[in-house]
Design an enzyme around this catalytic site. Structure first.
Site, PDB file in Angstrom:
ATOM      1  N   ASP A 161       0.840  -1.188   0.000  1.00  0.00           N
ATOM      2  CA  ASP A 161       0.000   0.000   0.000  1.00  0.00           C
ATOM      3  C   ASP A 161       0.880   1.245   0.000  1.00  0.00           C
ATOM      4  OD1 ASP A 161      -2.333   1.790   0.715  1.00  0.00           O
ATOM      5  OD2 ASP A 161      -3.304  -0.153   0.957  1.00  0.00           O
ATOM      6  N   HIS A 202      -3.742   6.049   3.048  1.00  0.00           N
ATOM      7  CA  HIS A 202      -4.502   4.848   2.699  1.00  0.00           C
ATOM      8  C   HIS A 202      -3.954   3.602   3.402  1.00  0.00           C
ATOM      9  CE1 HIS A 202      -5.979   1.659  -0.102  1.00  0.00           C
ATOM     10  NE2 HIS A 202      -6.983   2.479  -0.324  1.00  0.00           N
ATOM     11  N   SER A 411     -11.240  -1.258  -0.717  1.00  0.00           N
ATOM     12  CA  SER A 411      -9.947  -1.142  -0.035  1.00  0.00           C
ATOM     13  C   SER A 411     -10.073  -1.406   1.458  1.00  0.00           C
ATOM     14  CB  SER A 411      -9.363   0.272  -0.207  1.00  0.00           C
ATOM     15  OG  SER A 411      -8.796   0.430  -1.469  1.00  0.00           O
TER      16      SER A 411
END
Ligand SMILES: [Ca+2]
Length: 491
Positions: A161, A202, A411
């Site tokens: 990520d 994220h 996600s």
């Protein structure tokens, strides 16, 4: 934390959440394939050696910057405008420039908690202060599973990520630092600064869903006893290039990880078409990397994507380097890594258990579903409710401050499955990747297709609107084998 505000720190777009999630309006990709130090993937024949390919790279004025001979893939830099034709020959199966093959991370906005909201939520000393807002954990029976195990520190999960904040109070003790690396450029860099977040929180949010600590602060993850390794593959512009993902898969496989979470997709388009000669080597290289992971006992879990797309019946799409370009899509086109063999592919549901409005789906594609949030389920009578999304750890890249906040997307669903898998591995460490995958499906709670048509966003115009059709029976295109269940998975 007093400078946290309700600001969208990493807004992918300024439009509605749906647009930011879908990534359809991704930043334009410059298609300058040739130039100083262009990057190429050079593939040797599968199962063969890379010696002849390495020699051909040198002869073609290329430099090998990363040698993944385990999977017969070389990452090469070259300024030779004719590199692709010059390197072709015996020992080289295929070659592709990866310029323009990065894709903007499929990322929605973050809504951060204010300091006041965090302070108000610290009343119950027996639970994590923000646990009352984690509807997502109760939904998959995490509290009951924790009576059996909260996870073993021997289980390390690779979070491929945008990095993980190593200063975060809910993550600092959860990170396997010695197994963390940046894979930007296709070459591992183990310095702590390299694998921390720079322009995106994220990965920090995803990591918290998996393993935020049970420490009386903030939230807890699905598997607070396991550890996460940051494997940074999202660059500062938000792109995920194939060489970074390949590096990440190989790194995880060779550094003791049992699971990787993959909440992104590759390519400037959402779909990678094997019939496209430029994309085919990427498909091959990523598939080899995932297969290599599998062979080393690593299970790959991936998000289905946020385009409300039927992945079993792909259709023409616009986008990519030139937004006016409409490509022919056929059965050879897949979402990577979600549609690679051996991957557990995850769709998203909101608090009602219905497919999230944005979640992609597809019979034979989606394996299981998990909470990803759905701000439009209107559980509280409003048109959009942040609290119906997923609360986890955040890192404000502008103020460089750790915090907690809300995001939604497949996600967020994928790390719930990864967390459940990590709990299952903690309880049953002998499981192979294949057995673990089978266990996740067998212990999932089947969800039937919704009766009648399914309009994901009733009465609301949306960039991702469009009736979705759920196909299948007990196992179906919206939910696969069903909603993962942490308690059943650890018994
Ligand atoms: Ca905590």
């Amino acid at each position: 934390m007093n400078n946290l505000g309700r600001t969208a720190v990493v807004a992918a777009t300024t439009a509605a959440l749906g647009a930011g999630l879908a990534g359809a309006a991704g930043a334009p990709v410059t298609a300058s394939a040739i130039g100083p130090q262009a990057t190429y993937l050079v593939l040797a024949p599968q199962g063969g050696t890379v010696e002849r390919a390495t020699a051909r790279v040198s002869a073609a004025d290329g430099t090998v910057v990363a040698d993944y001979r385990q999977i017969g893939v070389l990452v090469v830099h070259s300024a030779n405008p004719a590199f692709v034709t010059d390197v072709a020959g015996p020992g080289v199966e295929s070659v592709a420039s990866t310029a323009g093959l990065g894709t903007v991370l499929n990322e929605g906005d973050t809504v951060e908690l204010t300091a006041a909201e965090i302070a108000e939520a610290t009343g119950d000393p027996t639970a994590e202060p923000l646990a009352g807002q984690q509807w997502n954990l109760a939904m998959i029976d995490v509290p009951r599973a924790h009576l059996v195990t909260t996870g073993s520190a021997d289980v390390v999960v690779g979070v491929l990520d945008s990095g993980i904040s190593s200063s975060h109070p809910d993550l600092a003790d959860q990170i396997a630092r010695e197994q963390s690396a940046s894979c930007l450029g296709g070459v591992p860099d183990t310095s702590e600064a390299a694998w921390n977040p720079t322009t995106s929180d994220h990965g920090t949010h995803v990591a918290g869903i998996i393993a935020a600590a049970r420490n009386g602060i903030g939230v807890a993850g699905v598997a607070p006893g396991v550890r996460v390794a940051a494997v940074k593959i999202v660059d500062n512009e938000g792109y995920v290039y194939p060489e970074a993902a390949i590096c990440g898969f190989v790194w995880a496989a060779e550094h003791g990880m049992r699971l990787t979470n993959n909440s992104y997709h590759l390519d400037p388009w959402e779909l990678n078409c094997r019939s496209d000669p430029r994309q085919r080597p990427v498909w091959q290289a990523v598939q080899r990397a995932i297969h290599y992971s599998w062979s080393r006992g690593v299970l790959t879990v991936a998000a289905a994507g946020n385009a409300n797309r039927d992945l079993a019946h792909p259709f023409a799409e616009a986008g990519g380097p030139d937004d006016s370009e409409l490509r022919e899509i056929d059965a050879a086109c897949r979402v990577l890594p979600a549609q690679a063999p051996g991957v557990v592919t995850v769709s998203a549901v909101g608090p009602t258990g219905r497919k999230s409005y944005y979640s992609s789906y597809g019979q034979g594609v989606v394996d299981v579903t998990a909470p990803g949030g759905d701000s439009r389920t209107r559980t509280r009578g409003r048109t959009s409710t942040t609290a119906d999304t997923v609360l986890s750890t955040t890192y404000n890249t502008v103020t460089r401050t750790d915090g907690w906040g809300w995001k939604q997307g497949t996600s967020m669903a994928s790390p719930h499955v990864t967390g459940v898998a990590a709990l299952a591995l903690s309880a049953h460490p002998e499981l192979t990747a294949g057995q673990l995958s089978e266990l996740l499906e067998r212990t999932a709670v089947a969800r039937p297709c919704p009766a009648g048509g399914y309009d994901p966003v009733p009465l609301l115009p949306s960039p991702t609107a469009g009736t979705a059709t759920c196909r299948g029976g007990v196992r179906n295109g919206f939910y696969g084998a069903g909603l993962v269940n942490a308690d059943r998975a650890v018994r």
